[in-house]
Motif scaffolding. Structure first.
Motif, PDB file in Angstrom:
ATOM      1  N   GLY A 175       0.829  -1.207   0.000  1.00  0.00           N
ATOM      2  CA  GLY A 175       0.000   0.000   0.000  1.00  0.00           C
ATOM      3  C   GLY A 175       0.855   1.244   0.000  1.00  0.00           C
ATOM      4  N   PRO A 176       0.192   2.391   0.045  1.00  0.00           N
ATOM      5  CA  PRO A 176       0.946   3.648   0.018  1.00  0.00           C
ATOM      6  C   PRO A 176       1.662   3.916   1.343  1.00  0.00           C
ATOM      7  CG  PRO A 176      -1.394   4.094   0.215  1.00  0.00           C
ATOM      8  CD  PRO A 176      -1.254   2.608   0.035  1.00  0.00           C
ATOM      9  N   ALA A 177       2.798   4.567   1.239  1.00  0.00           N
ATOM     10  CA  ALA A 177       3.554   4.959   2.427  1.00  0.00           C
ATOM     11  C   ALA A 177       2.860   6.143   3.096  1.00  0.00           C
ATOM     12  CB  ALA A 177       4.976   5.338   2.035  1.00  0.00           C
ATOM     13  N   ALA A 178       3.076   6.280   4.392  1.00  0.00           N
ATOM     14  CA  ALA A 178       2.491   7.397   5.152  1.00  0.00           C
ATOM     15  C   ALA A 178       3.530   7.947   6.113  1.00  0.00           C
ATOM     16  CB  ALA A 178       1.266   6.926   5.924  1.00  0.00           C
ATOM     17  N   ILE A 179       3.550   9.258   6.244  1.00  0.00           N
ATOM     18  CA  ILE A 179       4.483   9.880   7.196  1.00  0.00           C
ATOM     19  C   ILE A 179       3.959   9.664   8.606  1.00  0.00           C
ATOM     20  CG2 ILE A 179       5.408  12.085   8.012  1.00  0.00           C
ATOM     21  CD1 ILE A 179       5.572  12.947   5.086  1.00  0.00           C
ATOM     22  N   HIS A 180       4.814   9.104   9.441  1.00  0.00           N
ATOM     23  CA  HIS A 180       4.474   8.862  10.847  1.00  0.00           C
ATOM     24  C   HIS A 180       4.857  10.074  11.693  1.00  0.00           C
ATOM     25  CE1 HIS A 180       3.945   6.749  14.625  1.00  0.00           C
ATOM     26  NE2 HIS A 180       5.143   7.160  14.983  1.00  0.00           N
ATOM     27  N   ALA A 181       6.017  10.668  11.416  1.00  0.00           N
ATOM     28  CA  ALA A 181       6.493  11.843  12.161  1.00  0.00           C
ATOM     29  C   ALA A 181       7.396  12.653  11.241  1.00  0.00           C
ATOM     30  CB  ALA A 181       7.259  11.419  13.415  1.00  0.00           C
ATOM     31  N   SER A 182       7.349  13.972  11.420  1.00  0.00           N
ATOM     32  CA  SER A 182       8.158  14.855  10.587  1.00  0.00           C
ATOM     33  C   SER A 182       8.819  15.910  11.460  1.00  0.00           C
ATOM     34  CB  SER A 182       7.269  15.524   9.527  1.00  0.00           C
ATOM     35  OG  SER A 182       8.027  16.362   8.702  1.00  0.00           O
ATOM     36  N   LEU A 183      10.135  15.883  11.497  1.00  0.00           N
ATOM     37  CA  LEU A 183      10.933  16.849  12.243  1.00  0.00           C
ATOM     38  C   LEU A 183      11.850  17.565  11.256  1.00  0.00           C
ATOM     39  CD1 LEU A 183      11.784  14.528  15.251  1.00  0.00           C
ATOM     40  CD2 LEU A 183      10.091  16.366  15.206  1.00  0.00           C
ATOM     41  N   PRO A 184      12.480  18.658  11.668  1.00  0.00           N
ATOM     42  CA  PRO A 184      13.314  19.404  10.717  1.00  0.00           C
ATOM     43  C   PRO A 184      14.398  18.581  10.023  1.00  0.00           C
ATOM     44  CG  PRO A 184      12.933  20.719  12.648  1.00  0.00           C
ATOM     45  CD  PRO A 184      12.378  19.344  12.944  1.00  0.00           C
ATOM     46  N   GLU A 185      15.029  17.675  10.729  1.00  0.00           N
ATOM     47  CA  GLU A 185      16.154  16.936  10.144  1.00  0.00           C
ATOM     48  C   GLU A 185      15.885  15.456   9.903  1.00  0.00           C
ATOM     49  OE1 GLU A 185      18.924  18.328   8.910  1.00  0.00           O
ATOM     50  OE2 GLU A 185      17.984  20.223   9.425  1.00  0.00           O
ATOM     51  N   ASP A 186      14.702  14.963  10.285  1.00  0.00           N
ATOM     52  CA  ASP A 186      14.387  13.570   9.987  1.00  0.00           C
ATOM     53  C   ASP A 186      12.886  13.380   9.864  1.00  0.00           C
ATOM     54  OD1 ASP A 186      13.316  12.302  12.654  1.00  0.00           O
ATOM     55  OD2 ASP A 186      15.134  13.372  13.238  1.00  0.00           O
ATOM     56  N   ILE A 187      12.533  12.411   9.034  1.00  0.00           N
ATOM     57  CA  ILE A 187      11.135  12.078   8.785  1.00  0.00           C
ATOM     58  C   ILE A 187      10.996  10.573   8.947  1.00  0.00           C
ATOM     59  CG2 ILE A 187       9.298  12.045   7.043  1.00  0.00           C
ATOM     60  CD1 ILE A 187      10.531  14.584   5.858  1.00  0.00           C
ATOM     61  N   THR A 188       9.977  10.150   9.674  1.00  0.00           N
ATOM     62  CA  THR A 188       9.713   8.731   9.852  1.00  0.00           C
ATOM     63  C   THR A 188       8.533   8.354   8.964  1.00  0.00           C
ATOM     64  OG1 THR A 188      10.494   8.878  12.133  1.00  0.00           O
ATOM     65  CG2 THR A 188       9.209   6.932  11.549  1.00  0.00           C
ATOM     66  N   VAL A 189       8.751   7.349   8.132  1.00  0.00           N
ATOM     67  CA  VAL A 189       7.755   6.946   7.140  1.00  0.00           C
ATOM     68  C   VAL A 189       7.370   5.493   7.388  1.00  0.00           C
ATOM     69  CG1 VAL A 189       7.300   6.691   4.665  1.00  0.00           C
ATOM     70  CG2 VAL A 189       8.815   8.522   5.470  1.00  0.00           C
ATOM     71  N   ASP A 190       6.062   5.215   7.384  1.00  0.00           N
ATOM     72  CA  ASP A 190       5.565   3.846   7.494  1.00  0.00           C
ATOM     73  C   ASP A 190       5.273   3.315   6.097  1.00  0.00           C
ATOM     74  OD1 ASP A 190       5.711   3.946  10.243  1.00  0.00           O
ATOM     75  OD2 ASP A 190       3.583   4.339  10.542  1.00  0.00           O
ATOM     76  N   VAL A 191       5.886   2.169   5.765  1.00  0.00           N
ATOM     77  CA  VAL A 191       5.688   1.535   4.462  1.00  0.00           C
ATOM     78  C   VAL A 191       5.084   0.153   4.718  1.00  0.00           C
ATOM     79  CG1 VAL A 191       6.784   0.789   2.317  1.00  0.00           C
ATOM     80  CG2 VAL A 191       7.702   2.777   3.556  1.00  0.00           C
ATOM     81  N   PRO A 192       3.832  -0.062   4.289  1.00  0.00           N
ATOM     82  CA  PRO A 192       3.204  -1.366   4.537  1.00  0.00           C
ATOM     83  C   PRO A 192       3.729  -2.444   3.589  1.00  0.00           C
ATOM     84  CG  PRO A 192       1.703   0.075   3.320  1.00  0.00           C
ATOM     85  CD  PRO A 192       2.938   0.882   3.632  1.00  0.00           C
ATOM     86  N   THR A 193       3.998  -3.608   4.150  1.00  0.00           N
ATOM     87  CA  THR A 193       4.431  -4.757   3.336  1.00  0.00           C
ATOM     88  C   THR A 193       3.540  -5.941   3.673  1.00  0.00           C
ATOM     89  OG1 THR A 193       6.008  -5.704   4.909  1.00  0.00           O
ATOM     90  CG2 THR A 193       6.827  -3.931   3.474  1.00  0.00           C
TER      91      THR A 193
ATOM     92  N   VAL B 233       6.793  -1.442   7.764  1.00  0.00           N
ATOM     93  CA  VAL B 233       8.177  -1.120   8.087  1.00  0.00           C
ATOM     94  C   VAL B 233       8.245   0.375   8.360  1.00  0.00           C
ATOM     95  CG1 VAL B 233      10.576  -1.176   7.307  1.00  0.00           C
ATOM     96  CG2 VAL B 233       8.980  -2.978   6.595  1.00  0.00           C
ATOM     97  N   ARG B 234       8.727   0.740   9.542  1.00  0.00           N
ATOM     98  CA  ARG B 234       8.907   2.143   9.912  1.00  0.00           C
ATOM     99  C   ARG B 234      10.340   2.524   9.568  1.00  0.00           C
ATOM    100  NH1 ARG B 234       5.885   3.728  14.964  1.00  0.00           N
ATOM    101  NH2 ARG B 234       4.289   3.824  13.365  1.00  0.00           N
ATOM    102  N   VAL B 235      10.493   3.480   8.651  1.00  0.00           N
ATOM    103  CA  VAL B 235      11.794   3.870   8.115  1.00  0.00           C
ATOM    104  C   VAL B 235      12.106   5.301   8.561  1.00  0.00           C
ATOM    105  CG1 VAL B 235      13.142   4.148   6.006  1.00  0.00           C
ATOM    106  CG2 VAL B 235      11.344   2.411   6.108  1.00  0.00           C
ATOM    107  N   VAL B 236      13.291   5.490   9.130  1.00  0.00           N
ATOM    108  CA  VAL B 236      13.734   6.831   9.530  1.00  0.00           C
ATOM    109  C   VAL B 236      14.648   7.362   8.430  1.00  0.00           C
ATOM    110  CG1 VAL B 236      14.972   8.208  11.241  1.00  0.00           C
ATOM    111  CG2 VAL B 236      13.569   6.254  11.973  1.00  0.00           C
ATOM    112  N   VAL B 237      14.236   8.490   7.854  1.00  0.00           N
ATOM    113  CA  VAL B 237      14.981   9.104   6.765  1.00  0.00           C
ATOM    114  C   VAL B 237      15.540  10.430   7.280  1.00  0.00           C
ATOM    115  CG1 VAL B 237      14.862   9.799   4.344  1.00  0.00           C
ATOM    116  CG2 VAL B 237      13.287   8.075   5.198  1.00  0.00           C
TER     117      VAL B 237
END
Length: 159
Positions: A116-134, A139-143
């Protein structure tokens, strides 16, 4: 001509009043010339760049990186070597994430496809946490922002 004491005090008081009024007017004028114009009912608040969340474009770029990374992270076909798997993930990963990836057996990754589509879980100035369903788990990915681009710095199953 001699002035009475009362007249002298009145004259002195008038001079001091005029002098004080002139000083206040000059001070207020100087202050007005050196302050930004305010709109009635608003106040100026200094902006700290470290607290400004990423723009929509930045969030989109980070989400795209997370999805590309998860696509490459999914369990590879039989026979794919660890070095090949990491080589695919490395351009989208921080050095810390690559170090972490070296401890993973890609054949033990349960996920085989994004569901399914990814969704932003949290957004901060220097990092964004994205949930990607498999198919196995989300999978929660910290970018993070590194070297002018978004890179994956960590991942785990979302709880």
């Amino acid at each position: 001509m001699l002035l009475s004491a009362r007249a002298l005090v009145s004259a002195a008081a008038a001079v001091l009043t005029l002098a004080a009024a002139s000083a206040c007017t000059a001070t207020e004028r100087d202050a007005a010339e050196h302050r930004p114009a305010d709109t009635p009912g608003t106040s100026l608040v200094p902006v700290n760049p470290a607290t400004v969340p990423p723009s929509v474009a930045e969030q989109s770029a980070a989400t795209s990186t997370a999805v590309q990374w998860v696509q490459r992270w999914l369990r590879p076909a039989e026979g794919v070597q660890l070095s090949q798997w990491i080589a695919g993930l490395e351009p989208l990963s921080t050095p810390e994430a690559v170090t972490q990836l070296r401890t993973v057996d890609p054949q033990n990754v349960d996920s085989t496809r994004i569901t399914g589509p990814a969704a932003i879980h949290a957004s901060l100035p220097e990092d964004i946490t994205v949930d990607v369903p498999t198919d196995a788990a989300t999978v929660r990915v910290v970018v993070v922002r590194a070297d002018g681009k978004w890179l994956v710095n960590g991942w785990n199953p979302a709880s």
